[in-house]
Enzyme design. Structure first.
Site, short mmCIF file in Angstrom:
data_model
loop_
_atom_site.label_atom_id
_atom_site.label_comp_id
_atom_site.label_asym_id
_atom_site.label_seq_id
_atom_site.Cartn_x
_atom_site.Cartn_y
_atom_site.Cartn_z
N GLY A 104 0.79 -1.23 0.00
CA GLY A 104 0.00 0.00 0.00
C GLY A 104 0.82 1.28 0.00
O GLY A 104 0.34 2.33 0.41
N GLY A 106 1.75 2.72 -2.66
CA GLY A 106 1.41 3.50 -3.85
C GLY A 106 2.23 3.13 -5.07
O GLY A 106 2.72 4.00 -5.79
N ALA A 109 0.89 4.64 -8.49
CA ALA A 109 1.17 6.07 -8.62
C ALA A 109 2.66 6.28 -8.90
O ALA A 109 3.03 7.04 -9.79
CB ALA A 109 0.76 6.80 -7.35
N ASP A 151 -1.49 9.96 -3.67
CA ASP A 151 -0.26 9.18 -3.84
C ASP A 151 0.60 9.74 -4.98
O ASP A 151 1.83 9.73 -4.91
CB ASP A 151 -0.58 7.68 -4.07
CG ASP A 151 -1.79 7.47 -4.97
OD1 ASP A 151 -2.31 8.46 -5.53
OD2 ASP A 151 -2.21 6.31 -5.13
O1 PMV Z 1 -4.07 4.09 -2.12
P1 PMV Z 1 -4.42 3.80 -0.70
O2 PMV Z 1 -5.08 2.51 -0.51
O3 PMV Z 1 -3.26 4.02 0.22
O4 PMV Z 1 -5.54 4.89 -0.26
C1 PMV Z 1 -5.32 6.27 -0.36
C2 PMV Z 1 -6.29 7.06 0.39
C3 PMV Z 1 -7.76 7.03 -0.01
O5 PMV Z 1 -8.28 8.27 0.46
C4 PMV Z 1 -8.49 5.90 0.67
C5 PMV Z 1 -7.99 6.91 -1.51
C6 PMV Z 1 -7.64 8.15 -2.30
O6 PMV Z 1 -7.58 8.04 -3.53
O7 PMV Z 1 -7.46 9.23 -1.72
#
Ligand code: PMV
Length: 319
Positions: A104, A106, A109, A151
């Site tokens: 997690g 990212g 990204a 991200d």
């Molecule tokens: O990409 P993740 O699973 O770390 O989530 C990021 C944060 C969220 O707010 C849940 C999603 C987003 O796009 O902002």
């Protein structure tokens, strides 16, 4: 041959709320995604060892087709970049990562941002950070259909950022080294599913979920103050509030709760999940003399401690 890298990320405050108009705080971590790229006469070939793709070759014409999910972000970045700058070229691309795509931080990204920066260097298109952010955000939305871009901002700009959905606000936050411990649950979170779950909850209980987002915004404001004052006790306690509200929105899970409680019991100032929830990582603010105990407690509770420094540099050209 061009080589670039960009950092992974951790959301510190305001995940989910950011998709509903509220600010969040994200930090870039010093575990990086590398992309090497060079021009070739024809075809586009991609190697992505961390994703288990040894060699994937397509012709330029095939760029628009559907590709395996492991390298979709690289190929969509190329397609969007070629379209924007009216370029046609063969390419050889190789990606490697210092972090697993399962935790997690990212990956999607970071690989998107790195690929676009590498193309920018290769074809000398003089993109500013803002251009890279925007094209990377478009690329991720093309594939995922949703996401705040938080991200992408961390991978592009680095540091610790105050962020609003779609890059409406991206402001660096001055922080000293926040004493953070990161614990990984071993479970891969399904961001899309969790984001949708929160939206459904908001539709069913608007009068309850909207105030949760309002409170998360207040917590965010307090957190920025605590960071600038280096008041880490308060920062940890604010994480506890944030976690409570995320639990109310049902995005936490037993594995995260176990690690969070273990960290608190072992003396952390506070702890919360980081990111979408349902797995991935938790973070705890821990004074240095308690670090060892907290790390041990997280391991005992079934987690893996991940070492990373915060506020890492954004996307950059590597020598
Ligand atoms: O990409 P993740 O699973 O770390 O989530 C990021 C944060 C969220 O707010 C849940 C999603 C987003 O796009 O902002």
């Amino acid at each position: 041959m061009i080589k670039v890298s960009s950092p992974g990320k951790l959301v510190l405050f305001g995940e989910h709320a950011v998709l509903h108009g509220k600010p969040c705080i994200v930090t870039a971590i010093d575990q990086r995604m590398f992309v090497k790229i060079k021009r070739t006469n024809k075809d586009i070939s991609v190697k992505s060892s961390q994703m288990g793709i040894n060699k994937y070759v397509i012709s330029l014409k095939e760029l628009k087709k559907k590709h395996p999910k492991e390298i979709r972000f690289v190929l969509k970045s190329i397609e969007n970049f070629f379209e924007k700058y009216k370029i046609k070229s063969g390419l050889k691309v190789e990606t490697t990562s210092e972090f697993s795509s399962k935790i997690g931080f990212g990956t999607s990204a970071a690989v998107t941002v790195s690929t676009i920066k590498a193309l920018d260097e290769l074809f000398k298109t003089n993109m500013e950070e803002k251009d890279i952010f925007e094209l990377a955000y478009k690329t991720v939305l093309d594939i995922q259909g949703l996401g705040s871009g938080v991200d992408i901002a961390a991978s592009t700009y680095g540091g610790t950022l105050y962020y609003k959905n779609g890059g409406e606000v991206i402001k660096p936050i001055k922080t000293n080294k926040i004493p953070l411990v990161i614990g990984y649950t071993g479970i891969k979170a399904d961001t899309t599913k969790l984001v949708k779950k929160v939206s459904i909850l908001k539709k069913r209980y608007p009068s309850l979920v909207n105030p949760i987002f309002d409170l998360l915004e207040k917590i965010n404001k307090e957190a920025r103050k605590a960071m600038s004052k280096k008041d880490y006790k308060r920062l940890g306690e604010l994480m506890n509030f944030n976690q409570g509200l995320l639990s109310a929105a049902k995005v936490s899970c037993i594995e995260l709760e176990r690690l969070i409680n273990a960290a608190r019991e072992a003396g952390a100032y506070g702890a919360k999940l980081s990111g979408a929830g349902g797995g991935d990582c938790m973070v705890a603010v821990v004074e240095n003399r308690k670090r060892y105990d907290v790390e041990k407690a997280i391991r005992r509770a079934g987690g893996t401690v991940i070492k990373a420094n915060l506020g890492a540099e954004g996307v950059r050209l590597e020598k």
